[in-house]
Write a protein that holds these residues in place. Structure first.
Motif, PDB file in Angstrom:
ATOM      1  N   ALA A   5       0.831  -1.200   0.000  1.00 42.10           N
ATOM      2  CA  ALA A   5       0.000   0.000   0.000  1.00 42.10           C
ATOM      3  C   ALA A   5       0.870   1.256   0.000  1.00 42.10           C
ATOM      4  CB  ALA A   5      -0.932  -0.007   1.204  1.00 42.10           C
ATOM      5  N   LYS A   6       1.954   1.239   0.771  1.00 42.53           N
ATOM      6  CA  LYS A   6       2.855   2.391   0.790  1.00 42.53           C
ATOM      7  C   LYS A   6       3.486   2.612  -0.578  1.00 42.53           C
ATOM      8  CE  LYS A   6       4.281   2.809   5.622  1.00 42.53           C
ATOM      9  NZ  LYS A   6       5.415   2.857   6.563  1.00 42.53           N
ATOM     10  N   LEU A   9       1.001   4.323  -2.756  1.00 42.16           N
ATOM     11  CA  LEU A   9       0.873   5.736  -2.381  1.00 42.16           C
ATOM     12  C   LEU A   9       2.061   6.548  -2.890  1.00 42.16           C
ATOM     13  CD1 LEU A   9      -0.530   5.983   1.277  1.00 42.16           C
ATOM     14  CD2 LEU A   9      -1.594   6.761  -0.848  1.00 42.16           C
ATOM     15  N   MET A 105      -2.796   1.729   7.152  1.00 40.48           N
ATOM     16  CA  MET A 105      -2.800   2.218   5.778  1.00 40.48           C
ATOM     17  C   MET A 105      -4.215   2.443   5.250  1.00 40.48           C
ATOM     18  SD  MET A 105       0.234   2.841   5.029  1.00 40.48           S
ATOM     19  CE  MET A 105      -0.131   3.300   3.338  1.00 40.48           C
ATOM     20  N   ARG A 106      -5.188   1.657   5.716  1.00 36.98           N
ATOM     21  CA  ARG A 106      -6.577   1.866   5.285  1.00 36.98           C
ATOM     22  C   ARG A 106      -7.070   3.228   5.774  1.00 36.98           C
ATOM     23  NH1 ARG A 106     -11.372   0.537   8.059  1.00 36.98           N
ATOM     24  NH2 ARG A 106     -13.227   0.416   6.719  1.00 36.98           N
ATOM     25  N   THR A 109      -5.211   6.051   3.827  1.00 33.60           N
ATOM     26  CA  THR A 109      -5.676   6.196   2.444  1.00 33.60           C
ATOM     27  C   THR A 109      -7.038   6.874   2.379  1.00 33.60           C
ATOM     28  OG1 THR A 109      -4.448   4.197   1.808  1.00 33.60           O
ATOM     29  CG2 THR A 109      -6.168   4.961   0.306  1.00 33.60           C
ATOM     30  N   ALA A 113      -8.082  10.557   0.827  1.00 27.93           N
ATOM     31  CA  ALA A 113      -9.109  10.674  -0.210  1.00 27.93           C
ATOM     32  C   ALA A 113     -10.173  11.700   0.184  1.00 27.93           C
ATOM     33  CB  ALA A 113      -9.755   9.311  -0.460  1.00 27.93           C
TER      34      ALA A 113
END
Length: 302
Positions: A5-6, A9, A105-106, A109, A113
């Motif tokens: 995930a990083k 990003l 991370m969820r 993120t 957003a």
């Protein structure tokens, strides 16, 4: 999974930076006639504000104050100048803190957003506002920013918990809050201090605020910045001063200085921000009186 995930990003962040830089360069070339490179004063403002921004002071309120006190940028061009000029330094901050600070991370993120969506909508409104409306908005919100700074400095708000992420109702509140903060940022009001308080009130560790607030700003600023570029409501020289001097200042603060005792600096910032807010509101009142006088004179000619 978190590392994946990083990586996504970081890739999106890098792409956003490249795309915006290309658009900015093309826009600057098209509008360069009669406009200038940054002065030493504009470079100094960029270096100082982004250095302390990396340490958690925030850059928007301080930059606005320095612009207003030194009459560096026209009031109506300050929001666009901030969102465009502080963008590249904020990219650097986001890379550093997303890399080194632990956060779910969820949550990160989704918070990014939400702020990005708020900024996209907000910039479309602010970029078309007349000068007096911007003065009133910035003056009022700067007073709010000063109140938040006082609340943080005097520990009137909770210091946060140990959570690294949010879920359920707290996540919904966090997303709604960051959406509003993203919209307000396009008016030249920084996201850092209120985001820190939001994160603390929701029970997250205060350190998680750094990747959340810096990541949010890094992703929302390109969309907002493009709208300001299209409207032409920014100062090219001042924006370049923030970018060219602010980026190395971020690297110095983030990679070498890490932390400083900033109690005295925080109180100085509060005083300067309050003074600037009052000056903005006085400017708006003066323009309102001038408009009324002009209307009276025009009516007398009829």
């Amino acid at each position: 999974m978190a590392a994946h995930a990083k990586a996504i990003l970081f890739a999106l962040l890098g792409l956003s930076g490249v795309v915006f830089s290309v658009i900015w360069i093309a826009s600057a070339r098209a509008e360069a006639a009669g406009r200038r490179w940054p002065t030493l004063q504009q470079l100094a403002i960029g270096a100082v504000t982004d250095f302390f921004d990396t340490l958690g002071i925030g850059s928007f309120a301080t930059t606005t104050s320095l612009y207003k006190l030194g009459r560096v940028v026209a009031d109506e061009d300050i929001p666009g100048t901030l969102n465009i000029g502080h963008m590249i330094p904020t990219f650097a901050e986001a890379f550093i803190f997303i890399l080194v600070v632990a956060v779910d991370m969820r949550t990160l993120t989704l918070m990014i957003a939400a702020a990005t969506a708020g900024a996209w909508l907000g910039a479309g409104v602010v970029s078309s506002w007349p000068r007096r409306s911007i003065q009133l908005g910035m003056g009022s919100l700067l007073l709010g920013a000063a109140a938040i700074m006082v609340a943080r400095a005097t520990h009137l708000v909770p210091g946060g918990g140990q959570a690294l992420g949010l879920s359920g109702a707290r996540l919904a509140i966090g997303l709604a809050g960051n959406f509003v903060l993203g919209a307000l940022m396009t008016l030249g009001i920084g996201l850092f201090a209120p985001c820190m308080i939001l994160v603390a009130l929701l029970g997250m560790s205060e350190t998680t605020a750094f990747p959340i607030m810096m990541g949010s700003c890094a992703f929302l600023m390109p969309g907002a910045g493009i709208r300001f570029l299209r409207s032409g409501r920014y100062d090219l020289g001042a924006s370049l001063g923030l970018t060219l001097a602010g980026t190395p200042a971020v690297l110095i603060a983030g990679l070498w200085v890490k932390s400083l005792r900033l109690d005295a600096v925080k109180w100085l910032v509060v005083v300067v921000v309050v003074y600037t807010a009052v000056a903005m509101l006085r400017s708006a009142a003066r323009e309102s009186r001038q408009e009324l006088l002009k209307r009276g004179r025009d009516a007398g000619r009829i």
